[in-house]
Enzyme design. Structure first.
Site, short mmCIF file in Angstrom:
data_model
loop_
_atom_site.label_atom_id
_atom_site.label_comp_id
_atom_site.label_asym_id
_atom_site.label_seq_id
_atom_site.Cartn_x
_atom_site.Cartn_y
_atom_site.Cartn_z
N SER A 32 0.82 -1.20 0.00
CA SER A 32 0.00 0.00 0.00
C SER A 32 0.86 1.26 0.00
O SER A 32 1.58 1.53 -0.96
CB SER A 32 -0.95 -0.05 1.18
N LYS B 131 -21.38 17.87 9.00
CA LYS B 131 -20.32 18.03 9.99
C LYS B 131 -20.11 16.76 10.81
O LYS B 131 -19.00 16.45 11.22
CB LYS B 131 -20.64 19.21 10.93
#
Length: 313
Positions: free
Chosen positions: A143, A195
């Protein structure tokens, strides 16, 4: 005839004086050893904090420079872009460096930090075209670790190394079922409808999930582009190459994800032709490590997404 009392008094005075002298000597030695212990403690503290050995590394002629990339790549961890890039810059800048090895043993981490390292490798290779940079993989280069390695001139692996995992993830937990069983009510107030993005204590929002997946796909495509640019025609793409799977070092060579088998000693000796290896990996002191981790912890407290939910790992 001498007075017995006078003789006894003089003897007692001598014994008392001797005892007093012995106590003084003992106290002086105690103070000396305490001071000596303090000196050694300060020397050890300064050494650990990196206040010693900050000068130039003593070199002897042409050499191979090594910079390590170990562990999870994260801004608040032990391996982060500024540290790795600082070592790479010093390695390339040194007049005795004939070649550079990025020694990797990493499962991945932050796509931003890995991207910084990849960008800096490409910049340094362009600035110092006469100095090659090779990535050498020990146990794992997955990765984010492979994201950084893709910028190298060549990648060397062990036949049993783990290589690949070209993908992106965003992980977390959901506690809504447990909260219902316990009779706990989530009270979340926000200014801005997103949010509380993917809040683990609230039901999954389909629109937020879709948005997150779009973002992951975008970052994944950036990763794929970096690998294709770095490996070029050597890459033998398969349907599952960019699926997040990983392969043995031996298989990664067949797929064009790596170039050959070899350790750091082999690359220094037989590829770079400079057997002497000098380690340019910056060493962190206690003060720097505390400041960095305190800053990362503060950022995580302010923004939960800074704690590492998104990553190349």
């Amino acid at each position: 005839m001498a007075d017995p009392e006078s003789w006894e008094r003089k003897t007692l005075e001598k014994l008392a004086f001797s005892a007093l002298q012995e106590q003084r000597r003992s106290r002086q030695w105690t103070i000396f050893f305490r001071l000596l212990t303090l000196v050694f403690m300060f020397i050890a503290l300064f050494a650990v904090m990196g206040w010693f050995n900050k000068g130039e590394t003593p070199l002897s002629g042409k050499h191979t420079a090594v910079v390590e990339l170990r562990g999870v790549i994260a801004a608040g961890g032990d391996t982060y872009a500024d540290r790795v890039n600082g070592g790479l810059r010093e390695a390339f800048k040194d007049k005795g460096t004939k070649g550079v090895i990025l020694l990797i043993n990493s499962p991945g981490g932050s796509p931003v930090q890995a991207g910084y390292i990849n960008d800096e490798i490409r910049r340094l290779r362009a600035k110092y075209p006469q100095i090659p940079l090779y990535a050498v993989v020990e146990d794992i280069c997955a990765s984010g670790g492979y994201y950084a390695a893709a910028a190298a001139d060549k990648i060397f692996v062990d036949k049993a190394s783990i290589v690949g995992s070209i993908g992106v993830l965003m992980d977390g937990f959901g506690f809504t079922g447990t909260m219902e069983k316990l009779g706990i009510e989530r009270r979340l107030l926000t200014a801005g409808e997103n949010k509380g993005f993917l809040d683990p204590f609230s039901p999954v929002s389909a629109s937020q999930k879709e948005y997150a997946q779009t973002m992951l796909n975008e970052i994944h495509q950036q990763f794929i582009t970096v690998v294709r640019q770095g490996r070029g025609k050597r890459l033998k793409e398969t349907p599952d190459m960019f699926s997040g799977l990983f392969w043995s070092g031996e298989r990664s060579i067949q797929l064009g994800l790596a170039d050959g088998l070899g350790s750091a000693d082999y690359v220094a000796r037989d590829i770079i032709k400079a057997e002497e290896i000098i380690d340019f990996t910056p060493q962190e002191g206690i003060a720097e490590r505390f400041a960095k981790r305190f800053g990362a912890a503060t950022a995580s407290a302010v923004n939960p997404l800074a704690s590492g939910g998104l990553g190349l790992r």
